[in-house]
Write a protein that holds these residues in place. Structure first.
Motif, short mmCIF file in Angstrom:
data_model
loop_
_atom_site.label_atom_id
_atom_site.label_comp_id
_atom_site.label_asym_id
_atom_site.label_seq_id
_atom_site.Cartn_x
_atom_site.Cartn_y
_atom_site.Cartn_z
N GLU A 1 -10.14 5.21 -1.49
CA GLU A 1 -10.34 5.22 -2.94
C GLU A 1 -10.06 3.90 -3.62
O GLU A 1 -10.71 3.54 -4.57
CB GLU A 1 -9.37 6.22 -3.57
N PHE A 2 -9.00 3.22 -3.16
CA PHE A 2 -8.62 2.00 -3.87
C PHE A 2 -8.08 0.98 -2.88
O PHE A 2 -7.83 1.31 -1.71
CB PHE A 2 -7.57 2.29 -4.94
N GLY A 3 -7.93 -0.24 -3.34
CA GLY A 3 -7.42 -1.28 -2.48
C GLY A 3 -6.50 -2.20 -3.24
O GLY A 3 -6.37 -2.13 -4.46
N ARG B 1 -16.24 -4.68 -7.16
CA ARG B 1 -14.90 -4.94 -7.71
C ARG B 1 -14.35 -6.28 -7.24
O ARG B 1 -13.78 -7.04 -8.02
CB ARG B 1 -13.92 -3.79 -7.37
N LYS C 1 -6.68 10.86 -8.37
CA LYS C 1 -7.40 9.63 -8.09
C LYS C 1 -6.80 8.53 -8.94
O LYS C 1 -6.73 8.64 -10.17
CB LYS C 1 -8.89 9.82 -8.40
N LEU C 2 -6.33 7.47 -8.28
CA LEU C 2 -5.78 6.33 -9.02
C LEU C 2 -6.93 5.41 -9.39
O LEU C 2 -7.73 5.04 -8.53
CB LEU C 2 -4.76 5.58 -8.16
N VAL C 3 -7.02 5.08 -10.68
CA VAL C 3 -8.13 4.24 -11.11
C VAL C 3 -7.62 2.99 -11.84
O VAL C 3 -6.45 2.93 -12.23
CB VAL C 3 -9.13 5.01 -12.02
N GLU C 4 -8.50 2.02 -12.01
CA GLU C 4 -8.12 0.76 -12.66
C GLU C 4 -7.85 0.98 -14.15
O GLU C 4 -8.43 1.88 -14.75
CB GLU C 4 -9.25 -0.27 -12.50
N LEU D 1 1.81 2.53 -3.45
CA LEU D 1 0.77 3.24 -4.19
C LEU D 1 0.55 4.64 -3.61
O LEU D 1 0.37 5.61 -4.34
CB LEU D 1 -0.54 2.44 -4.16
N MET E 1 0.83 -1.20 0.00
CA MET E 1 0.00 0.00 0.00
C MET E 1 0.87 1.25 0.00
O MET E 1 0.58 2.24 -0.68
CB MET E 1 -0.92 -0.03 1.23
N ALA F 1 -7.56 -2.63 -7.20
CA ALA F 1 -9.03 -2.52 -7.34
C ALA F 1 -9.50 -1.20 -6.77
O ALA F 1 -9.02 -0.76 -5.71
CB ALA F 1 -9.71 -3.67 -6.60
N GLU F 2 -10.38 -0.55 -7.51
CA GLU F 2 -10.98 0.67 -6.94
C GLU F 2 -11.91 0.25 -5.82
O GLU F 2 -12.52 -0.81 -5.86
CB GLU F 2 -11.73 1.43 -8.03
#
Lengths: 435, 129
Positions: B41-43, B16, A410-413, A388, A385, B10-11
């Motif tokens: 926000e994410f994982g 998800r 915002k980090l997105v997929e 990131l 974590m 994953a968001e």
């Protein structure tokens, strides 16, 4: 060089040539196009008042709205029987922009593109894959005619169907790829998925345009495709791509000054700015027959230099387009262009140039805050974590120090930001996302 | 011993985790252990499974950002001080830093499997061998 005499013409001779062509154009428009006659009469201006190139500053501007108001043929200066082609730009609102061409106009257009291709090293031995959209959009047919004029083998794939593009690219040994820079990245992504190493392919050159892109994105494309990538600039209102093209010196795009007269103005006051100033590019057609346009407000932000280029050409150069004055957003009083954000993102290792700017728009281009969405690809992803969070912090710090305002990251997929095969849309309103 | 772990970005939004697990199920792969680390926000979804290569390939094909790492898997007796004395103390004594770990029950009764990510996997493997 395709046309050594013209492309390296002494500036004094070039300006004399421009003045002659400008005077002829203004006279023809005054006598043949009501729109221009009315504007010039209202200003008390007659064609004979244009005595030097400086007098261009007295001519009226033409805007996108003028194209809409006179739609479809109001700016056309020749009888319909002489018009052999119509192109049109994708208007998102209202009527589209219509551009008319005579046979000579198409020839001149092809010539301006051919000069550009030749300027980056393309010859009749090259195979050019045109992955710009074909149709009303000027990208496809414009590059097609230009490459054909140079004698290249042209593959008119148009945009889309990326797997087939790649198959043809490998089988037909394409040497030159022409498309939008964002589509070049889609091609690179797809090649990777299919296990194709483009750096080992026949590809040598790329000519990309129709949307602003940064130097970092250029480096990224060059590395992923194993090519030299160059910029081509143009707009439907003036003809299409080929108005200005980069040469191997990569020191700005040459505007073909025997066809176009460029100015840089202050977008707020309309005042003409001196050489080197950053402002809005304004263009005048001086060699076009069907639909010459006087002082078109491009909304593209750039600067201009008249210094002779290392490549030997004397035609003025404009800097890479910094953004559009209408793409500009103002966040907490600070002017921000998508291209700025893109080049900052790419300074952080592991970050892919797939991003989107989500704005909460308040009034026109004024926004309360912006959120930058960035896809997390394999290079940036870690199982820790902390890794990131560190990337997010780095992006935050880089954007804040460059722009002077705090931006939400915002980090997105991956693959969650829409890909565009035509022009990419970097700014979206939150309301459009249905969030 | 060393084991392979698959991590997936994953968001943090509904559905998800379900999408990730559906991909695993469709490949008829069995999960031995799973842990989710999250921010607002994410994982990061971390998994140990019986076919790492197939699982990673399927997740990539489904469009996820995936990576595979070497971790340590060690056994601790299910008694008071079991984790502390059999794993944590020996690693601390040698200066090994643990980034994260999670646990699952061993098939043999009375034992727990501990999956550990640390800064020196090779050394930790020797210590816990």
């Amino acid at each position: 060089m395709l046309d050594n005499k013209i492309e390296t013409m002494d500036r004094k001779d070039l300006e004399e040539l421009q003045l002659k062509k400008l005077q002829a154009t203004v006279t023809r428009l005054y006598n043949g196009v009501t729109f221009y006659k009315n504007h010039m009469d209202a200003m008390g201006l007659k064609p004979e008042h244009i005595k030097s190139l400086k007098d261009v500053a007295n001519l009226p501007f033409t805007t996108k709205e003028d194209f809409r108001d006179t739609y479809p043929y109001g700016l056309c200066s020749v009888p319909k029987s002489e018009v052999v082609r119509i192109q049109s730009s994708s208007g998102t609102t209202g009527k589209p922009i219509v551009s008319c061409y005579t046979k000579n106009d198409l020839d001149l257009w092809a010539n301006s593109v051919a000069r550009g291709l030749s300027g980056i090293g393309v010859t009749n031995d090259d195979t050019v894959q045109v992955a710009f959209g074909y149709g009303l959009f000027t990208g496809g047919l414009g590059l097609h005619d230009g490459a054909q004029k140079l004698g290249c083998t042209v593959i008119p794939t148009s945009s889309g169907n990326t797997r087939k593009q790649l198959m043809l690219m490998m089988d037909l040994k394409t040497t030159t790829l022409v498309c939008t820079p964002s589509y070049a990245l889609i091609i690179a992504e797809t090649a990777k998925e299919l296990g194709i190493d483009l750096t080992q392919s026949s590809l040598k050159y790329g000519m990309f345009g129709a949307e602003p892109w940064s130097t970092n994105m250029r480096t990224d494309i060059e590395n992923k495709l194993g090519i030299k990538a160059y910029n081509i600039y143009g707009l439907t209102e003036m003809q299409g791509p080929g108005v200005a093209v980069e040469c191997t010196a990569k020191a700005g795009m040459h505007i073909w000054e025997d066809y176009f007269y460029p100015e840089i103005i202050n977008p707020e006051t309309g005042e003409v700015l001196p050489e080197g100033s950053v402002g809005e590019l304004v263009l005048t057609n001086i060699a076009r027959e069907a639909q010459p346009v006087l002082r078109y407000r491009t909304h593209d932000i750039t600067s201009i230099t008249y210094e002779k280029c290392a490549c030997g050409r004397t035609h003025a150069r404009i800097a890479q387009i910094n953004g559009r004055s209408d793409d500009m957003i103002k966040v907490k009083g600070v002017k921000v262009f998508p291209s700025q954000i893109e080049s900052i993102l790419l300074t952080v290792p592991g970050v892919e140039p797939q991003y989107q700017i989500v704005v909460d728009r308040r009034d026109g281009f004024v926004c309360d805050n912006i959120e930058v969405r960035v896809e997390v690809g394999e290079a940036a992803f870690t199982d820790r974590m902390a890794g990131l969070v560190e990337i997010k912090n780095k992006l935050n710090a880089a954007l804040q120090s460059a722009l002077g305002i705090k931006v939400d990251i915002k980090l997105v997929e991956p693959h969650t930001i829409s890909r565009f095969e035509g022009k990419s849309k970097r700014i979206v309103n939150r309301s459009e996302l249905g969030e | 011993m060393k084991i392979k772990q698959i991590s997936v970005f994953a968001e943090n939004k509904p559905g998800r985790l379900m999408e990730i697990l559906k991909v695993i199920e469709a490949e008829k792969i069995n999960l031995s252990a799973i842990s989710v680390a999250e921010t607002d926000e994410f994982g990061i979804v971390r998994m140990v499974m019986n076919n790492t290569d197939a699982g990673a390939a399927a997740l990539k094909a489904a469009g996820f950002t995936v990576r595979v790492d070497d971790l340590i898997c060690a056994t601790a007796p299910d008694v008071e001080g079991g984790l502390l004395n059999s794993i944590i103390k020996p690693l601390a004594a040698e200066g090994i830093n643990i980034d994260y770990f999670y646990t699952y029950l061993d098939k043999a009764p009375g034992l727990a499997q501990i999956v550990i990510k640390c800064d020196d996997v090779d050394k930790a493997e020797k210590i816990l061998a």
